[in-house]
Scaffold this motif. Structure first.
Motif, PDB file in Angstrom:
ATOM      1  N   ARG A  21       0.845  -1.182   0.000  1.00 31.53           N
ATOM      2  CA  ARG A  21       0.000   0.000   0.000  1.00 31.53           C
ATOM      3  C   ARG A  21       0.889   1.244   0.000  1.00 31.53           C
ATOM      4  NH1 ARG A  21      -3.337  -3.383  -0.824  1.00 31.53           N
ATOM      5  NH2 ARG A  21      -5.389  -3.659   0.137  1.00 31.53           N
ATOM      6  N   TRP A  22       0.379   2.308  -0.621  1.00 32.23           N
ATOM      7  CA  TRP A  22       1.062   3.595  -0.605  1.00 32.23           C
ATOM      8  C   TRP A  22       0.503   4.453   0.524  1.00 32.23           C
ATOM      9  CZ3 TRP A  22       5.302   4.012  -3.345  1.00 32.23           C
ATOM     10  CH2 TRP A  22       5.460   3.217  -4.486  1.00 32.23           C
ATOM     11  N   VAL A  23       1.378   5.186   1.179  1.00 35.06           N
ATOM     12  CA  VAL A  23       0.987   6.047   2.288  1.00 35.06           C
ATOM     13  C   VAL A  23       0.615   7.417   1.721  1.00 35.06           C
ATOM     14  CG1 VAL A  23       1.696   7.081   4.467  1.00 35.06           C
ATOM     15  CG2 VAL A  23       2.512   4.793   3.843  1.00 35.06           C
ATOM     16  N   LEU A  24      -0.665   7.749   1.786  1.00 29.01           N
ATOM     17  CA  LEU A  24      -1.184   8.980   1.190  1.00 29.01           C
ATOM     18  C   LEU A  24      -1.111  10.166   2.139  1.00 29.01           C
ATOM     19  CD1 LEU A  24      -4.363   7.427  -0.490  1.00 29.01           C
ATOM     20  CD2 LEU A  24      -2.047   7.615  -1.425  1.00 29.01           C
ATOM     21  N   GLU A  25      -1.064   9.896   3.443  1.00 27.17           N
ATOM     22  CA  GLU A  25      -0.873  10.927   4.474  1.00 27.17           C
ATOM     23  C   GLU A  25       0.068  10.342   5.518  1.00 27.17           C
ATOM     24  OE1 GLU A  25      -4.522  12.222   6.266  1.00 27.17           O
ATOM     25  OE2 GLU A  25      -5.645  11.984   4.396  1.00 27.17           O
ATOM     26  N   ASP A  26       0.808  11.198   6.201  1.00 28.84           N
ATOM     27  CA  ASP A  26       1.706  10.723   7.261  1.00 28.84           C
ATOM     28  C   ASP A  26       0.929   9.864   8.254  1.00 28.84           C
ATOM     29  OD1 ASP A  26       3.563  12.318   6.031  1.00 28.84           O
ATOM     30  OD2 ASP A  26       3.688  13.810   7.635  1.00 28.84           O
ATOM     31  N   ILE A  27       1.523   8.734   8.640  1.00 28.94           N
ATOM     32  CA  ILE A  27       0.894   7.853   9.626  1.00 28.94           C
ATOM     33  C   ILE A  27       1.930   7.466  10.673  1.00 28.94           C
ATOM     34  CG2 ILE A  27      -0.811   6.901   8.007  1.00 28.94           C
ATOM     35  CD1 ILE A  27       0.954   4.374   7.810  1.00 28.94           C
ATOM     36  N   GLU A  28       1.438   6.855  11.734  1.00 27.69           N
ATOM     37  CA  GLU A  28       2.317   6.328  12.776  1.00 27.69           C
ATOM     38  C   GLU A  28       1.838   4.925  13.130  1.00 27.69           C
ATOM     39  OE1 GLU A  28       2.802   7.462  17.321  1.00 27.69           O
ATOM     40  OE2 GLU A  28       3.758   8.979  16.045  1.00 27.69           O
ATOM     41  N   VAL A  29       2.756   3.960  13.156  1.00 19.82           N
ATOM     42  CA  VAL A  29       2.430   2.577  13.489  1.00 19.82           C
ATOM     43  C   VAL A  29       3.345   2.139  14.629  1.00 19.82           C
ATOM     44  CG1 VAL A  29       2.191   0.215  12.642  1.00 19.82           C
ATOM     45  CG2 VAL A  29       1.814   2.142  11.076  1.00 19.82           C
ATOM     46  N   ARG A  30       2.756   1.850  15.775  1.00 18.22           N
ATOM     47  CA  ARG A  30       3.504   1.444  16.975  1.00 18.22           C
ATOM     48  C   ARG A  30       4.619   2.451  17.305  1.00 18.22           C
ATOM     49  NH1 ARG A  30       1.710  -3.211  18.999  1.00 18.22           N
ATOM     50  NH2 ARG A  30       0.432  -4.437  17.549  1.00 18.22           N
ATOM     51  N   GLY A  31       4.284   3.717  17.190  1.00 21.07           N
ATOM     52  CA  GLY A  31       5.229   4.758  17.538  1.00 21.07           C
ATOM     53  C   GLY A  31       6.247   5.076  16.458  1.00 21.07           C
ATOM     54  N   VAL A  32       6.175   4.387  15.334  1.00 20.89           N
ATOM     55  CA  VAL A  32       7.102   4.627  14.227  1.00 20.89           C
ATOM     56  C   VAL A  32       6.417   5.513  13.196  1.00 20.89           C
ATOM     57  CG1 VAL A  32       8.448   3.563  12.387  1.00 20.89           C
ATOM     58  CG2 VAL A  32       8.231   2.404  14.597  1.00 20.89           C
ATOM     59  N   ALA A  33       7.015   6.645  12.874  1.00 24.76           N
ATOM     60  CA  ALA A  33       6.451   7.568  11.886  1.00 24.76           C
ATOM     61  C   ALA A  33       6.777   7.074  10.481  1.00 24.76           C
ATOM     62  CB  ALA A  33       7.014   8.965  12.095  1.00 24.76           C
ATOM     63  N   ILE A  34       5.740   6.968   9.647  1.00 23.03           N
ATOM     64  CA  ILE A  34       5.912   6.572   8.255  1.00 23.03           C
ATOM     65  C   ILE A  34       5.364   7.710   7.398  1.00 23.03           C
ATOM     66  CG2 ILE A  34       5.374   4.848   6.490  1.00 23.03           C
ATOM     67  CD1 ILE A  34       4.995   2.794   8.695  1.00 23.03           C
ATOM     68  N   PRO A  35       6.208   8.323   6.567  1.00 19.50           N
ATOM     69  CA  PRO A  35       5.798   9.556   5.886  1.00 19.50           C
ATOM     70  C   PRO A  35       4.964   9.320   4.631  1.00 19.50           C
ATOM     71  CG  PRO A  35       8.043   9.018   5.286  1.00 19.50           C
ATOM     72  CD  PRO A  35       7.611   7.986   6.304  1.00 19.50           C
ATOM     73  N   ARG A  36       4.218  10.348   4.257  1.00 22.36           N
ATOM     74  CA  ARG A  36       3.533  10.354   2.962  1.00 22.36           C
ATOM     75  C   ARG A  36       4.550  10.070   1.858  1.00 22.36           C
ATOM     76  NH1 ARG A  36       2.523  14.067  -1.288  1.00 22.36           N
ATOM     77  NH2 ARG A  36       0.399  13.962  -2.147  1.00 22.36           N
ATOM     78  N   GLY A  37       4.137   9.246   0.890  1.00 23.72           N
ATOM     79  CA  GLY A  37       5.021   8.893  -0.208  1.00 23.72           C
ATOM     80  C   GLY A  37       5.735   7.578  -0.019  1.00 23.72           C
ATOM     81  N   ALA A  38       5.686   7.029   1.208  1.00 26.31           N
ATOM     82  CA  ALA A  38       6.323   5.738   1.472  1.00 26.31           C
ATOM     83  C   ALA A  38       5.421   4.604   0.998  1.00 26.31           C
ATOM     84  CB  ALA A  38       6.620   5.596   2.959  1.00 26.31           C
ATOM     85  N   GLU A  39       6.011   3.425   0.898  1.00 29.78           N
ATOM     86  CA  GLU A  39       5.254   2.218   0.568  1.00 29.78           C
ATOM     87  C   GLU A  39       5.382   1.255   1.738  1.00 29.78           C
ATOM     88  OE1 GLU A  39       4.655  -0.587  -3.356  1.00 29.78           O
ATOM     89  OE2 GLU A  39       6.712  -0.258  -2.689  1.00 29.78           O
TER      90      GLU A  39
END
Length: 407
Positions: free
Chosen positions: A301-319
């Motif tokens: 999946r592509w990250v369309l907005e910044d998210i956080e999973v278990r305290g880890v920041a995953i930025p927009r534009g990541a896969e």
């Protein structure tokens, strides 16, 4: 003293050893690094059931980002021009698009690809399964993959779509070549092969669709060509893209599911004997085998907005790489997850996905697996393994090269 390597370095989807048995690595990842960045694939790897479940439903992620940004705006390289025929075909179906296009396509396709229509195929599927298994049994055995697992779903999809028998030999190669593009970092040659298959398959289906628009028959292509909802209908490109999706998704995963399941049963003889003694276990056995050795172990999946999973920041534009196979062995959800239990209940595996992209063909896959299992149990009750199988090199679509048996 040498520092022990981090467990995330053991995640290697190109390694034959990892492909053959990823589960010990997944167990360590769930415990030690449930979310981590994997530089070789440029993906964030997610391994726990709760996180995979949540992200599949999270609309801040998508199968595509092209509905919100260009490649350049999303920080990605533009696709090479030579790949355009492939992506035009794939994005005309519903798999790699997002709402509102996805919503519209799924609504239209669902009006033709109904649960009643799928259940109506069961007698045909049962007869075909018995024919294929009967032929295997008559000659004392053979390759369960090429002689039963592959021809069953291909023939079912071809029959359902209305592809003439004389043309059905074309479908399996086209599908395999197109699906090569879904592996991680496909080679230039695999990309060229996929483009050629996409062009040939698309041209073939376009001709068939035009025939059925003019002279409808009792098949899915005719139904898709005729379906109308509040004045809306599928375009020719969308009809072709939908048919390609149904073939690829409806047969690649089912072939792997069948082979993986029987290899699992041969490695768990107590459960195989339990199934042979009680055929009423087939429905729950299908669910457990889909959980135990997932045929499509990873979805992106592509990250369309910044998210956080278990305290880890995953930025927009990541896969993100959602590890279905790992989630299906999570001890927080499945007691004793590495044990095959054909009567397991409840069994909330996520093999068919979740959210808006939940597999439309799941009911058909379940019928095909149940009927092929039933035929093998009835007509080849003492089937046994001849030699340990080898895995195909791919991880995204994970399955065996062959499964040689004696009957």
């Amino acid at each position: 003293m040498t520092e022990a390597p981090s467990v995330d370095r053991e995640y290697d989807p190109w390694s034959p050893e990892f492909v053959a048995d990823p589960y010990p690595v997944f167990a360590r990842l769930r415990a030690e690094r449930p979310v981590f960045y994997h530089e070789p694939t440029d993906q964030w790897v997610i391994t726990r059931h709760a996180d995979v479940d949540a992200l599949l439903r999270d609309r801040r992620l998508g199968r595509s980002y092209l509905h919100v940004a260009t490649h350049e705006e999303f920080g990605r390289e533009p696709e090479p021009e030579f790949l355009k025929p492939f992506w035009d075909l794939i994005r005309a179906g519903m798999l790699d698009v997002e709402p509102p296009t996805h919503t519209r396509l799924r609504r239209l396709v669902s009006k033709a690809f109904t649960a009643r229509m799928v259940e109506g195929l069961r007698p045909m599927i049962r007869g075909l399964a018995e024919e294929l298994v009967g032929a295997l049994a008559a000659k004392g055995g053979g390759d369960l993959i090429s002689e039963v697992a592959e021809p069953l779903p291909v023939t079912v999809i071809a029959e359902m779509l209305g592809v003439p028998a004389s043309d059905r030999h074309l479908l399996r190669p086209w599908s395999a070549d197109i699906c090569g593009m879904y592996e991680l970092n496909p080679s230039p040659e695999a990309q060229r092969v996929a483009v050629r298959a996409a062009v040939e398959f698309s041209d073939y289906l376009r001709g068939l669709a035009r025939e059925r628009r003019a002279a409808p028959r009792d098949d899915l292509i005719s139904a898709l060509a005729q379906v109308v909802d509040e004045g809306d209908r599928l375009t020719e490109d969308e009809l072709v893209g939908t048919c390609v999706l149904l073939l690829n998704a409806g047969h690649e995963a089912t072939v792997n599911a069948t082979g993986n399941a029987w290899w699992a049963l041969f490695r768990n003889p107590g459960e195989l004997e339990r199934l042979r003694a009680d055929h009423s276990l087939v429905p729950s056995a299908v669910e457990e085998l889909l959980r135990y050795d997932t045929p499509a172990p990873m979805f992106e999946r592509w990250v369309l907005e910044d998210i956080e999973v278990r305290g880890v920041a995953i930025p927009r534009g990541a896969e993100v790489a959602l590890q279905f196979a790992s989630a299906n062995r999570d001890p927080d959800v499945f007691p004793d997850p590495d044990r095959l239990d054909l009567g397991r209940a409840p069994n909330p595996h996520i093999t068919f996905g979740l959210g808006i992209h939940y597999c439309l063909g799941a009911p058909l896959a379940r019928i095909e697996l149940a009927e092929s299992f039933g035929a093998l149990l009835r007509l080849a009750p003492r089937m046994r393994l001849v030699e340990e199988p080898k895995w195909k090199p791919g991880f995204v679509l994970r399955g065996l090269q062959a499964l040689h048996v004696e009957v």
